[in-house]
Design an enzyme around this catalytic site. Structure first.
Site, PDB file in Angstrom:
ATOM      1  N   ASN A  75       0.831  -1.212   0.000  1.00 27.83           N
ATOM      2  CA  ASN A  75       0.000   0.000   0.000  1.00 27.83           C
ATOM      3  C   ASN A  75       0.866   1.263   0.000  1.00 27.83           C
ATOM      4  O   ASN A  75       0.353   2.364   0.141  1.00 27.83           O
ATOM      5  CB  ASN A  75      -0.960   0.013   1.203  1.00 27.83           C
ATOM      6  CG  ASN A  75      -0.218   0.226   2.523  1.00 27.83           C
ATOM      7  OD1 ASN A  75       1.011   0.205   2.568  1.00 27.83           O
ATOM      8  ND2 ASN A  75      -0.961   0.433   3.598  1.00 27.83           N
ATOM      9  N   ASP A  96      -4.090  -3.118   0.462  1.00 27.33           N
ATOM     10  CA  ASP A  96      -3.803  -3.046   1.887  1.00 27.33           C
ATOM     11  C   ASP A  96      -4.118  -4.408   2.508  1.00 27.33           C
ATOM     12  O   ASP A  96      -5.220  -4.930   2.307  1.00 27.33           O
ATOM     13  CB  ASP A  96      -4.683  -1.938   2.515  1.00 27.33           C
ATOM     14  CG  ASP A  96      -4.223  -1.565   3.904  1.00 27.33           C
ATOM     15  OD1 ASP A  96      -4.114  -2.469   4.755  1.00 27.33           O
ATOM     16  OD2 ASP A  96      -3.957  -0.367   4.128  1.00 27.33           O
ATOM     17  N   VAL A  97      -3.183  -4.972   3.278  1.00 18.25           N
ATOM     18  CA  VAL A  97      -3.407  -6.316   3.834  1.00 18.25           C
ATOM     19  C   VAL A  97      -4.562  -6.360   4.838  1.00 18.25           C
ATOM     20  O   VAL A  97      -5.024  -7.443   5.183  1.00 18.25           O
ATOM     21  CB  VAL A  97      -2.153  -6.924   4.520  1.00 18.25           C
ATOM     22  CG1 VAL A  97      -1.144  -7.401   3.518  1.00 18.25           C
ATOM     23  CG2 VAL A  97      -1.568  -5.991   5.550  1.00 18.25           C
ATOM     24  N   LEU A 109       5.191  -9.711   4.853  1.00 20.26           N
ATOM     25  CA  LEU A 109       6.140  -8.710   5.381  1.00 20.26           C
ATOM     26  C   LEU A 109       5.481  -7.359   5.610  1.00 20.26           C
ATOM     27  O   LEU A 109       6.150  -6.432   6.091  1.00 20.26           O
ATOM     28  CB  LEU A 109       7.312  -8.530   4.403  1.00 20.26           C
ATOM     29  CG  LEU A 109       8.523  -9.460   4.530  1.00 20.26           C
ATOM     30  CD1 LEU A 109       8.136 -10.905   4.283  1.00 20.26           C
ATOM     31  CD2 LEU A 109       9.625  -9.051   3.559  1.00 20.26           C
ATOM     32  N   ASN A 146      -6.122 -11.999   7.397  1.00 19.87           N
ATOM     33  CA  ASN A 146      -6.466 -12.030   5.969  1.00 19.87           C
ATOM     34  C   ASN A 146      -5.495 -12.902   5.174  1.00 19.87           C
ATOM     35  O   ASN A 146      -5.909 -13.662   4.285  1.00 19.87           O
ATOM     36  CB  ASN A 146      -6.480 -10.606   5.397  1.00 19.87           C
ATOM     37  CG  ASN A 146      -7.674  -9.821   5.896  1.00 19.87           C
ATOM     38  OD1 ASN A 146      -8.730 -10.401   6.193  1.00 19.87           O
ATOM     39  ND2 ASN A 146      -7.535  -8.506   6.003  1.00 19.87           N
ATOM     40  N   TYR A 165       3.470  -2.246  17.780  1.00 21.47           N
ATOM     41  CA  TYR A 165       4.317  -3.103  16.936  1.00 21.47           C
ATOM     42  C   TYR A 165       4.618  -4.427  17.649  1.00 21.47           C
ATOM     43  O   TYR A 165       4.357  -5.498  17.122  1.00 21.47           O
ATOM     44  CB  TYR A 165       5.607  -2.356  16.621  1.00 21.47           C
ATOM     45  CG  TYR A 165       6.551  -3.067  15.671  1.00 21.47           C
ATOM     46  CD1 TYR A 165       6.313  -3.093  14.304  1.00 21.47           C
ATOM     47  CD2 TYR A 165       7.712  -3.685  16.150  1.00 21.47           C
ATOM     48  CE1 TYR A 165       7.195  -3.732  13.432  1.00 21.47           C
ATOM     49  CE2 TYR A 165       8.598  -4.318  15.290  1.00 21.47           C
ATOM     50  CZ  TYR A 165       8.336  -4.332  13.932  1.00 21.47           C
ATOM     51  OH  TYR A 165       9.215  -4.964  13.076  1.00 21.47           O
ATOM     52  N   ARG A 210      15.583   4.577  11.382  1.00 20.51           N
ATOM     53  CA  ARG A 210      16.327   3.560  12.146  1.00 20.51           C
ATOM     54  C   ARG A 210      17.791   3.966  12.211  1.00 20.51           C
ATOM     55  O   ARG A 210      18.271   4.790  11.447  1.00 20.51           O
ATOM     56  CB  ARG A 210      16.122   2.177  11.515  1.00 20.51           C
ATOM     57  CG  ARG A 210      14.783   1.593  11.902  1.00 20.51           C
ATOM     58  CD  ARG A 210      14.494   0.277  11.223  1.00 20.51           C
ATOM     59  NE  ARG A 210      13.992   0.443   9.873  1.00 20.51           N
ATOM     60  CZ  ARG A 210      13.584  -0.551   9.100  1.00 20.51           C
ATOM     61  NH1 ARG A 210      13.641  -1.780   9.535  1.00 20.51           N
ATOM     62  NH2 ARG A 210      13.126  -0.318   7.877  1.00 20.51           N
TER      63      ARG A 210
END
Ligand code: NAD
Ligand code: UDP
Length: 342
Positions: free
Chosen positions: A36, A60-61, A75, A101, A147, A188
């Protein structure tokens, strides 16, 4: 003879996903890259667009999907703390609804499914190095929980779909991975330090800089992901994947300064809440059952990553005060130095 499969990679336009798509195509498979573009980019997969084995699906998952596929690598999820904390509810949705999903899809399609889990399931670990049998030390209500707990719940779903419906699963706990195609604004530590060093800006050490991480080069990781997918169904799960060489953030900063020859100074910034103090994978399981261990050590991996960032930053002239020639000059002057924070 090659057994060509149709493989769905969710989050395929992201940092790790784009390398995985490339490797799967290289191995002769047909790849459907689903993304996405929340943190991923078309630039990461541009070089694959003309390949007849590659298909891009903007999706979108968190929305169910039907597809004819043999394998799924799940992922999809922002991995950088600053990105996954921007919209924490969506991060939980992506991890939990996305896992449901994709598991439903795997069940319907009789596909094998891989989950990109994370060392974050160990939280701020009291067992060191982290073995898969350690249950972790996660704050369920802190800013990282969207997360950490999202990924923990996804693991639960994977194991329950396996026990309840017989879905063929693979779960890897991935430790800090770095390399080309991280975004300059990813947030990061490896990309931050490299971009700051190349721009001649201060290197931002959070807290004392004595907290540790173990960094895996992306090529090693992708080799491990594929080895786990191809392993016999009896492979013990979950499986840690990471490079056990452990460094403090101060050591990492020093190495980046040495390799770039940058004159950037170190400055301290507050340590984010719930930032783990130490992290190192025990990879005995991966070594014994996958025959996998990382081969690219940090200095070599950093050189390759610095080369990548130097090239992309050089493409945007006004954002790049420091160019390769200048860096080379600094290096030959022996100008690399480490300044203490104020
Ligand atoms: P990334 O942010 O570069 O890639 C994530 C990709 O997922 C992006 O392309 C993003 O657009 C896509 N995405 C996010 N939400 C989505 C949604 N709802 N639907 C569809 N696509 C969505 O991160 P990465 O470093 O490539 O990480 C890839 C996976 O590996 C993530 O699941 C991450 O949690 C896991 N992981 C990565 C590391 C690491 O150090 N890189 C460590 C542990 C786990
Ligand atoms: N970090 C830092 N400076 C930065 C970014 C991160 O010192 O500019 C620290 C951060 O506090 C953490 C470590 O580096 O201790 C790794 O952070 P990152 O966000 O890369 O990954 P994670 O915390 O998820 O392992």
């Amino acid at each position: 003879m090659l057994n060509t499969k149709t493989i769905l990679v969710t989050g395929g336009a992201g940092f790790v996903g784009s390398h995985l798509c490339e490797r799967l195509i290289g191995a002769g498979h047909d790849v459907i890259c689903l993304d996405n573009f929340h943190t991923g980019s078309r630039d990461n997969i541009l070089h694959l667009m003309d390949d007849h084995r590659f298909e891009l699906l903007r999706h979108d998952v968190t929305v169910p999907l039907c597809a004819e596929i043999d394998e799924i690598y799940n992922l999809a999820c922002p991995a950088s703390p600053i990105h996954y904390q921007i919209d924490p509810v969506q991060t939980v949705r992506t991890n939990v609804h996305g896992a449901i999903n994709m598991l439903d899809l795997a069940m319907r399609a009789h596909a094998k499914i891989f989950q990109a889990s994370t060392s974050e399931v160990y939280g701020d670990p009291s067992v060191h190095p982290q073995v898969e049998g350690y249950f972790g030390n996660v704050n369920p209500v802190g800013p990282r929980a969207c997360y950490d707990e999202g990924k923990r719940c996804a693991e639960t779903l994977f194991f329950d779909y396996h026990r309840q419906y017989g879905v063929n699963i693979r779960v890897a706990r991935i430790f800090n991975t770095y390399g080309p195609r991280m975004r300059p604004d990813d947030g990061r530590v490896v990309s931050n330090f490299i971009v700051q060093a190349l721009r001649g800006e201060p290197i931002t050490l959070y807290g004392s800089g004595l907290q540790t991480r173990s960094f895996c080069y992306v090529d090693d990781l992708v080799r491990g992901l594929m080895a786990l997918m191809e392993a016999p169904d009896t492979v013990p799960l979950p499986c840690n994947l990471g490079n056990p060489a452990e460094f403090t953030m101060r050591q990492l900063a020093q190495l980046v300064l040495e390799i770039t020859g940058s004159r950037s100074i170190l400055i301290h910034r507050p340590l984010p809440q719930d930032d783990p103090t130490q992290r190192r994978p025990d990879i005995t399981r991966a070594q014994e059952h996958l025959g996998w261990s990382p081969s690219v050590q940090l200095e070599e991996g950093l050189r390759r990553t610095i080369h990548y960032f130097d090239q992309i930053l050089s493409g945007v002239q006004d954002r790049v005060p420091m160019k390769v020639a200048h860096l080379a000059r600094l290096r030959s002057n022996g100008a690399a130095r480490l300044e203490q924070a104020t």
